[in-house]
Design a protein around this motif. Structure first.
Motif, PDB file in Angstrom:
ATOM      1  N   PHE A 163       0.868  -1.167   0.000  1.00 54.69           N
ATOM      2  CA  PHE A 163       0.000   0.000   0.000  1.00 54.69           C
ATOM      3  C   PHE A 163       0.910   1.223   0.000  1.00 54.69           C
ATOM      4  CE2 PHE A 163      -1.807  -3.526   2.385  1.00 54.69           C
ATOM      5  CZ  PHE A 163      -2.893  -3.830   1.576  1.00 54.69           C
ATOM      6  N   ALA A 164       1.052   1.823  -1.173  1.00 52.30           N
ATOM      7  CA  ALA A 164       2.074   2.845  -1.392  1.00 52.30           C
ATOM      8  C   ALA A 164       1.489   4.246  -1.310  1.00 52.30           C
ATOM      9  CB  ALA A 164       2.735   2.631  -2.754  1.00 52.30           C
ATOM     10  N   ASN A 165       2.024   5.036  -0.383  1.00 51.72           N
ATOM     11  CA  ASN A 165       1.704   6.460  -0.332  1.00 51.72           C
ATOM     12  C   ASN A 165       2.727   7.202  -1.191  1.00 51.72           C
ATOM     13  OD1 ASN A 165       0.232   8.726   0.490  1.00 51.72           O
ATOM     14  ND2 ASN A 165       1.566   9.103   2.249  1.00 51.72           N
ATOM     15  N   SER A 166       4.003   6.896  -0.992  1.00 48.72           N
ATOM     16  CA  SER A 166       5.039   7.356  -1.907  1.00 48.72           C
ATOM     17  C   SER A 166       5.320   6.239  -2.911  1.00 48.72           C
ATOM     18  CB  SER A 166       6.320   7.730  -1.162  1.00 48.72           C
ATOM     19  OG  SER A 166       7.216   6.643  -1.066  1.00 48.72           O
ATOM     20  N   SER A 167       6.244   6.463  -3.810  1.00 53.97           N
ATOM     21  CA  SER A 167       6.491   5.499  -4.873  1.00 53.97           C
ATOM     22  C   SER A 167       7.436   4.378  -4.473  1.00 53.97           C
ATOM     23  CB  SER A 167       7.086   6.216  -6.094  1.00 53.97           C
ATOM     24  OG  SER A 167       8.396   6.710  -5.799  1.00 53.97           O
ATOM     25  N   GLN A 168       8.204   4.559  -3.382  1.00 55.78           N
ATOM     26  CA  GLN A 168       9.314   3.625  -3.151  1.00 55.78           C
ATOM     27  C   GLN A 168       9.386   3.085  -1.727  1.00 55.78           C
ATOM     28  OE1 GLN A 168      13.371   5.085  -2.291  1.00 55.78           O
ATOM     29  NE2 GLN A 168      12.770   6.959  -3.362  1.00 55.78           N
ATOM     30  N   TYR A 169       9.996   1.877  -1.643  1.00 56.65           N
ATOM     31  CA  TYR A 169      10.277   1.268  -0.347  1.00 56.65           C
ATOM     32  C   TYR A 169      11.438   1.988   0.350  1.00 56.65           C
ATOM     33  CZ  TYR A 169       7.605  -2.753  -2.066  1.00 56.65           C
ATOM     34  OH  TYR A 169       6.620  -3.573  -2.556  1.00 56.65           O
ATOM     35  N   GLY A 170      12.432   2.373  -0.417  1.00 55.80           N
ATOM     36  CA  GLY A 170      13.680   2.936   0.081  1.00 55.80           C
ATOM     37  C   GLY A 170      14.805   2.539  -0.837  1.00 55.80           C
ATOM     38  N   ASN A 171      15.951   3.188  -0.672  1.00 57.17           N
ATOM     39  CA  ASN A 171      17.111   2.926  -1.530  1.00 57.17           C
ATOM     40  C   ASN A 171      16.771   3.062  -3.011  1.00 57.17           C
ATOM     41  OD1 ASN A 171      19.287   2.205   0.416  1.00 57.17           O
ATOM     42  ND2 ASN A 171      17.861   0.589   0.981  1.00 57.17           N
ATOM     43  N   ASP A 172      15.801   3.952  -3.324  1.00 54.95           N
ATOM     44  CA  ASP A 172      15.381   4.221  -4.704  1.00 54.95           C
ATOM     45  C   ASP A 172      14.812   2.996  -5.407  1.00 54.95           C
ATOM     46  OD1 ASP A 172      15.958   6.989  -4.705  1.00 54.95           O
ATOM     47  OD2 ASP A 172      18.080   6.569  -5.008  1.00 54.95           O
ATOM     48  N   ALA A 173      14.209   2.080  -4.641  1.00 55.99           N
ATOM     49  CA  ALA A 173      13.514   0.919  -5.205  1.00 55.99           C
ATOM     50  C   ALA A 173      12.025   1.260  -5.288  1.00 55.99           C
ATOM     51  CB  ALA A 173      13.741  -0.320  -4.342  1.00 55.99           C
TER      52      ALA A 173
END
Length: 294
Positions: free
Chosen positions: A191-201
């Motif tokens: 469930f994505a509020n932003s586009s990424q998990y982290g580390n630009d993934a």
């Protein structure tokens, strides 16, 4: 006008030492604009407690740590007039990266003096806030495994993922999104509020923290040999171009899965039952953003 800012430093996030952070704050913060107060946390949920007491007393509360620390601080001030600041110091720093906040500590501190801010959406899973990403399935399983590992950091996370993906099994999920029913077999449900998990993934390249919607990302079972391809697609922002990822946007999501297990909120795992309610709370958090944020 001078603003008061409380810096809450998590000394263990990301496995990185932060003894020198107060000196960097003193050196790089424009104290004619921002008056800093600095505290260190000493345990789980301490950041949330400190931030709760600071809401209304400080114009800004700054989380110095990773996405978990950001979640604790933001959970305490969401819905208030207090602004969130972030100095990224975690393993992934998903929300900070999305908001264009520099990964360099000195530059991130300088960004706090600019005063550039937005009002962003937040989410809730069974009433608990998240701000970047929540999920169940493989990423929640890895978050649970990772939480018990003494070593932190991106490399440890990747090693855990490679080890666990071989034996992990997909589940059947019954999903209701704004009144419409879906049944999906999924390796992972994010469930994505932003586009990424982290580390630009990036799992959902078109996600926005200001559109009043969550991106429900259904990662379907895929051949094991495609695991690294999926990782490359995340780095290149092309996950929405593969048949193994389905993205549906919505505001209220009800999920029933085939068996209980972990779920995560901003990377922090917890055990949960088979039912979950996920809702979007629009325009609920004021946050400082970097110069590159659009």
């Amino acid at each position: 006008m001078e603003r008061k800012a409380l810096f809450i430093i998590n000394p263990i996030s990301g496995g990185k030492k932060k003894d020198g952070v107060p000196e960097l704050i003193d050196k790089h913060l424009d104290k004619s604009l921002v008056k800093p107060v600095i505290v260190f946390t000493d345990g789980v949920a301490h950041a949330k407690q400190i931030a709760h007491e600071a809401a209304g007393k400080f114009e800004m509360v700054v989380a110095v740590g990773g996405d978990g620390t950001v979640n604790e601080v933001a959970s305490a001030i969401v819905g208030s007039d207090t602004t969130l600041g972030i100095v990224p110091f975690g393993s992934g720093n998903g929300l900070a990266r999305f908001l264009g906040i520099p990964m360099d500590t000195a530059k991130a501190i300088e960004t706090l003096s600019t005063g550039k801010w937005i009002t962003m959406d937040s989410g809730r899973v069974n009433g608990q806030p998240f701000f970047n990403m929540a999920g169940m399935g493989f990423d929640a399983h890895i978050s649970e495994v990772f939480s018990h590992n003494k070593k932190r950091g991106f490399i440890t996370y990747i090693k855990s993922s490679i080890k666990e993906v071989i034996s992990y099994k997909a589940q059947i999920y019954n999903i209701n999104i704004d009144g419409k029913d879906y049944e999906r077999e999924a390796f992972m449900l994010s469930f994505a509020n932003s586009s990424q998990y982290g580390n630009d993934a990036h799992i959902s390249p078109t996600a926005s923290v200001q559109d009043g919607l969550l991106d429900i990302c259904v990662i379907k079972p895929f051949p094991l040999w495609r695991f690294f391809e999926m990782g490359i697609r995340m780095m290149r922002k092309t996950t929405d171009k593969t048949k193994y990822v389905e993205i549906i946007k919505g505001q209220r999501i009800l999920v029933k899965r085939s068996e209980p297990g972990p779920l995560h909120l901003d990377g922090e795992p917890q055990m949960a039952g088979i039912d979950a309610e996920i809702v979007l709370v629009p325009h609920s958090l004021k946050v400082i953003v970097g110069a590159s944020f659009k």
